[in-house]
Design a protein around this motif. Structure first.
Motif, PDB file in Angstrom:
ATOM      1  N   ILE A 174      64.402  40.903 -50.365  1.00  0.00           N
ATOM      2  CA  ILE A 174      64.240  40.143 -49.124  1.00  0.00           C
ATOM      3  C   ILE A 174      64.490  41.126 -47.989  1.00  0.00           C
ATOM      4  CG2 ILE A 174      65.036  38.234 -47.696  1.00  0.00           C
ATOM      5  CD1 ILE A 174      66.063  36.857 -50.212  1.00  0.00           C
ATOM      6  N   ILE A 175      63.422  41.493 -47.290  1.00  0.00           N
ATOM      7  CA  ILE A 175      63.528  42.493 -46.227  1.00  0.00           C
ATOM      8  C   ILE A 175      63.496  41.796 -44.876  1.00  0.00           C
ATOM      9  CG2 ILE A 175      62.455  44.515 -45.185  1.00  0.00           C
ATOM     10  CD1 ILE A 175      61.300  45.176 -47.919  1.00  0.00           C
ATOM     11  N   ALA A 176      64.555  41.953 -44.118  1.00  0.00           N
ATOM     12  CA  ALA A 176      64.648  41.378 -42.780  1.00  0.00           C
ATOM     13  C   ALA A 176      64.184  42.406 -41.755  1.00  0.00           C
ATOM     14  CB  ALA A 176      66.080  40.954 -42.480  1.00  0.00           C
ATOM     15  N   VAL A 177      63.408  41.946 -40.765  1.00  0.00           N
ATOM     16  CA  VAL A 177      62.912  42.824 -39.712  1.00  0.00           C
ATOM     17  C   VAL A 177      63.303  42.235 -38.362  1.00  0.00           C
ATOM     18  CG1 VAL A 177      60.874  43.852 -38.633  1.00  0.00           C
ATOM     19  CG2 VAL A 177      60.953  43.561 -41.126  1.00  0.00           C
ATOM     20  N   ASP A 178      63.972  43.033 -37.551  1.00  0.00           N
ATOM     21  CA  ASP A 178      64.373  42.563 -36.217  1.00  0.00           C
ATOM     22  C   ASP A 178      64.746  43.775 -35.370  1.00  0.00           C
ATOM     23  OD1 ASP A 178      65.318  39.483 -35.250  1.00  0.00           O
ATOM     24  OD2 ASP A 178      66.067  41.127 -34.016  1.00  0.00           O
ATOM     25  N   ILE A 179      64.612  43.639 -34.059  1.00  0.00           N
ATOM     26  CA  ILE A 179      64.961  44.747 -33.160  1.00  0.00           C
ATOM     27  C   ILE A 179      66.445  44.767 -32.822  1.00  0.00           C
ATOM     28  CG2 ILE A 179      62.651  44.856 -32.172  1.00  0.00           C
ATOM     29  CD1 ILE A 179      63.736  43.362 -29.718  1.00  0.00           C
ATOM     30  N   HIS A 180      67.201  43.771 -33.301  1.00  0.00           N
ATOM     31  CA  HIS A 180      68.627  43.699 -32.999  1.00  0.00           C
ATOM     32  C   HIS A 180      69.456  43.928 -34.271  1.00  0.00           C
ATOM     33  CE1 HIS A 180      67.534  42.408 -29.065  1.00  0.00           C
ATOM     34  NE2 HIS A 180      67.150  41.193 -29.422  1.00  0.00           N
ATOM     35  N   ASP A 181      70.291  44.947 -34.264  1.00  0.00           N
ATOM     36  CA  ASP A 181      71.115  45.257 -35.439  1.00  0.00           C
ATOM     37  C   ASP A 181      72.080  44.125 -35.764  1.00  0.00           C
ATOM     38  OD1 ASP A 181      69.953  47.724 -35.960  1.00  0.00           O
ATOM     39  OD2 ASP A 181      71.363  48.813 -34.682  1.00  0.00           O
ATOM     40  N   ARG A 182      72.566  43.429 -34.747  1.00  0.00           N
ATOM     41  CA  ARG A 182      73.501  42.315 -34.981  1.00  0.00           C
ATOM     42  C   ARG A 182      72.847  41.273 -35.886  1.00  0.00           C
ATOM     43  NH1 ARG A 182      76.717  38.500 -35.740  1.00  0.00           N
ATOM     44  NH2 ARG A 182      77.595  37.134 -34.151  1.00  0.00           N
ATOM     45  N   ARG A 183      71.602  40.975 -35.637  1.00  0.00           N
ATOM     46  CA  ARG A 183      70.914  39.977 -36.450  1.00  0.00           C
ATOM     47  C   ARG A 183      70.584  40.521 -37.837  1.00  0.00           C
ATOM     48  NH1 ARG A 183      66.917  36.981 -32.038  1.00  0.00           N
ATOM     49  NH2 ARG A 183      68.611  36.274 -30.657  1.00  0.00           N
ATOM     50  N   LEU A 184      70.282  41.795 -37.933  1.00  0.00           N
ATOM     51  CA  LEU A 184      70.035  42.384 -39.245  1.00  0.00           C
ATOM     52  C   LEU A 184      71.294  42.361 -40.101  1.00  0.00           C
ATOM     53  CD1 LEU A 184      67.786  45.434 -38.269  1.00  0.00           C
ATOM     54  CD2 LEU A 184      67.062  43.322 -39.405  1.00  0.00           C
ATOM     55  N   ILE A 196      65.255  46.230 -41.526  1.00  0.00           N
ATOM     56  CA  ILE A 196      64.479  47.255 -40.834  1.00  0.00           C
ATOM     57  C   ILE A 196      64.488  46.958 -39.348  1.00  0.00           C
ATOM     58  CG2 ILE A 196      62.237  48.376 -40.566  1.00  0.00           C
ATOM     59  CD1 ILE A 196      61.550  47.510 -43.415  1.00  0.00           C
ATOM     60  N   ASN A 197      64.917  47.931 -38.568  1.00  0.00           N
ATOM     61  CA  ASN A 197      64.854  47.826 -37.114  1.00  0.00           C
ATOM     62  C   ASN A 197      63.667  48.668 -36.652  1.00  0.00           C
ATOM     63  OD1 ASN A 197      65.138  48.096 -34.309  1.00  0.00           O
ATOM     64  ND2 ASN A 197      67.365  47.927 -34.420  1.00  0.00           N
ATOM     65  N   PRO A 198      62.599  48.036 -36.124  1.00  0.00           N
ATOM     66  CA  PRO A 198      61.407  48.806 -35.738  1.00  0.00           C
ATOM     67  C   PRO A 198      61.641  49.787 -34.596  1.00  0.00           C
ATOM     68  CG  PRO A 198      61.198  46.493 -35.106  1.00  0.00           C
ATOM     69  CD  PRO A 198      62.411  46.596 -35.960  1.00  0.00           C
ATOM     70  N   ALA A 231      58.709  35.452 -35.720  1.00  0.00           N
ATOM     71  CA  ALA A 231      58.768  36.060 -34.384  1.00  0.00           C
ATOM     72  C   ALA A 231      57.618  35.617 -33.496  1.00  0.00           C
ATOM     73  CB  ALA A 231      58.770  37.585 -34.513  1.00  0.00           C
ATOM     74  N   GLY A 232      56.430  35.399 -34.071  1.00  0.00           N
ATOM     75  CA  GLY A 232      55.290  35.003 -33.258  1.00  0.00           C
ATOM     76  C   GLY A 232      54.817  36.153 -32.392  1.00  0.00           C
ATOM     77  N   TYR A 233      54.739  35.912 -31.092  1.00  0.00           N
ATOM     78  CA  TYR A 233      54.294  36.957 -30.170  1.00  0.00           C
ATOM     79  C   TYR A 233      55.118  36.873 -28.895  1.00  0.00           C
ATOM     80  CZ  TYR A 233      51.359  39.719 -27.023  1.00  0.00           C
ATOM     81  OH  TYR A 233      50.903  40.645 -26.123  1.00  0.00           O
ATOM     82  N   ILE A 234      55.915  37.904 -28.663  1.00  0.00           N
ATOM     83  CA  ILE A 234      56.718  38.011 -27.446  1.00  0.00           C
ATOM     84  C   ILE A 234      56.139  39.161 -26.634  1.00  0.00           C
ATOM     85  CG2 ILE A 234      59.034  38.382 -26.514  1.00  0.00           C
ATOM     86  CD1 ILE A 234      60.123  37.322 -29.202  1.00  0.00           C
ATOM     87  N   LYS A 235      55.611  38.839 -25.472  1.00  0.00           N
ATOM     88  CA  LYS A 235      54.776  39.799 -24.736  1.00  0.00           C
ATOM     89  C   LYS A 235      55.487  41.096 -24.381  1.00  0.00           C
ATOM     90  CE  LYS A 235      53.269  37.110 -21.391  1.00  0.00           C
ATOM     91  NZ  LYS A 235      52.441  36.696 -20.211  1.00  0.00           N
ATOM     92  N   HIS A 236      56.788  41.035 -24.098  1.00  0.00           N
ATOM     93  CA  HIS A 236      57.455  42.240 -23.597  1.00  0.00           C
ATOM     94  C   HIS A 236      57.883  43.207 -24.702  1.00  0.00           C
ATOM     95  CE1 HIS A 236      61.065  39.702 -24.411  1.00  0.00           C
ATOM     96  NE2 HIS A 236      61.623  40.860 -24.716  1.00  0.00           N
ATOM     97  N   ILE A 237      57.711  42.816 -25.963  1.00  0.00           N
ATOM     98  CA  ILE A 237      58.085  43.710 -27.065  1.00  0.00           C
ATOM     99  C   ILE A 237      56.893  44.595 -27.405  1.00  0.00           C
ATOM    100  CG2 ILE A 237      58.779  43.839 -29.472  1.00  0.00           C
ATOM    101  CD1 ILE A 237      60.399  41.339 -29.096  1.00  0.00           C
ATOM    102  N   PRO A 238      57.025  45.912 -27.331  1.00  0.00           N
ATOM    103  CA  PRO A 238      55.889  46.806 -27.582  1.00  0.00           C
ATOM    104  C   PRO A 238      55.536  46.882 -29.068  1.00  0.00           C
ATOM    105  CG  PRO A 238      57.882  48.087 -27.206  1.00  0.00           C
ATOM    106  CD  PRO A 238      58.250  46.644 -26.946  1.00  0.00           C
TER     107      PRO A 238
END
Length: 343
Positions: A174-184, A196-198, A231-238
């Motif tokens: 089960i691989i979790a992907v998020d830009i926040h380490d706290r949530r990972l 994985i933090n992108p 996550a869907g689509y969050i415009k400000h995330i590159p």
């Protein structure tokens, strides 16, 4: 009545002069104890997304968000049978209203369910997102040994991981992907094998390292059987949209993608993977009625711990601070606690 009033992106306030609603036929009035801030509420707070379906207007013109909450029945509407004033309940509305001292809820198994003994109001207010996770896992039909990826591990993605551990004990990775380490870190606490933090790693390359790289006439994959796009689509995330990442990582045959996360705008993706890999892409919106009750039973039995996912508590009078907190890297689930002095 004290209530929240959503004004425009970045502006929400507390009002103490809202009219207390009265239950109509087939409804109960709930004295709210706790109400969570949903990811869709946060989309609205950022850029007005989904506003028309996330707020309930008072006679004063206040737009009250909040659709996942718990409390006690304060009044019964005409024709309501089998329910009693004072019962502890979870309420779900598709049109807001829960960030207030009182809210009306239709009596049906999709929107009103009793809270079992031993489950707190705050924990019970996470029932709806947990039920969402159970539905996604049901739709995905994950087989033993299959590797899965969960993109976006806020309260919804974390619930998916908890549901996977409950429903598929012999799952692969089960691989979790998020830009926040706290949530990972939280994802690993509730059952993810890897994170994985992108911002730090290429998602595809890291997933391929963990699960194995496939490369044949269909293209390349990271041997992921199922991707849950929370996550869907969050415009400000590159970077590429999560759906494109999911398609790239997905196995070259038999792959499934479950889409749940909200979309803040239209987006462009490389759709060629769909032709090559022939995946099944399914939307998931809500839950089956029995999954609300199942979520509460999982909490009552201790099978899942939802309390650890609540990172912040704010009183209703500080609703603006609560929304700001929900958008920070430290937040998982922000809970608004509502004192019933006026009950």
């Amino acid at each position: 009545m004290l209530s929240a009033n959503y004004i425009e992106p970045g502006r929400i306030e507390a009002r103490d002069d809202a009219t207390r609603p009265a239950p109509g036929a087939g409804e109960v009035l709930v004295a709210v104890e706790a109400c969570g801030i949903c990811g869709s509420d946060l989309h609205m707070y950022r850029n007005d997304s989904y506003r028309e379906s996330l707020v309930r207007s008072t006679p004063e013109g206040y737009d009250v968000p909040g659709h996942e909450f718990s409390g006690r029945i304060a009044e019964l509407g005409e024709g309501v049978e089998g329910w009693d004033v004072g019962e502890a309940v979870v309420g779900v509305t598709g049109y807001g209203g829960g960030m207030a001292e009182f809210v009306t809820v239709p009596v049906n198994p999709f929107q009103l369910v009793r809270i079992p003994e031993g489950v707190s109001f705050a924990e019970a207010a996470t029932t709806e997102p947990m039920a969402d996770g159970l539905q996604m896992v049901r739709k995905a039909a994950v087989a033993p040994g299959e590797n899965v990826m969960v993109i976006g591990v806020g309260i919804i993605g974390l619930g998916v991981i908890q549901a996977l551990r409950t429903k598929v004990p012999d799952i692969g990775k089960i691989i979790a992907v998020d830009i926040h380490d706290r949530r990972l870190d939280m994802a690993k606490t509730v059952g993810a094998t890897d994170g994985i933090n992108p911002k730090k790693h290429d998602i595809f390359e890291e997933a391929a390292r963990l699960c194995g790289r496939e490369n044949d006439y269909r293209g390349e994959s990271a041997n992921i059987a199922v991707v849950f796009d929370c996550a869907g689509y969050i415009k400000h995330i590159p970077g590429p949209p999560p759906l494109e990442i999911a398609l790239h990582c997905l196995a070259n045959r038999g792959g499934r993608i479950i889409c749940f996360g909200g979309y803040e705008d239209r987006m462009s993706i490389d759709f060629g993977y769909v032709i090559k890999k022939e995946p099944v892409i399914m939307g998931s919106n809500g839950y089956a009625a029995e999954e609300l009750a199942e979520s509460l039973e999982l909490m009552r039995s201790g099978t899942v711990d939802r309390n650890i996912l609540i990172s912040h508590h704010f009183p209703l009078g500080e609703v603006s601070d609560a929304f700001e907190a929900q958008g920070t890297p430290e937040a998982v689930k922000v809970m608004i606690d509502i004192e019933q002095a006026a009950a």
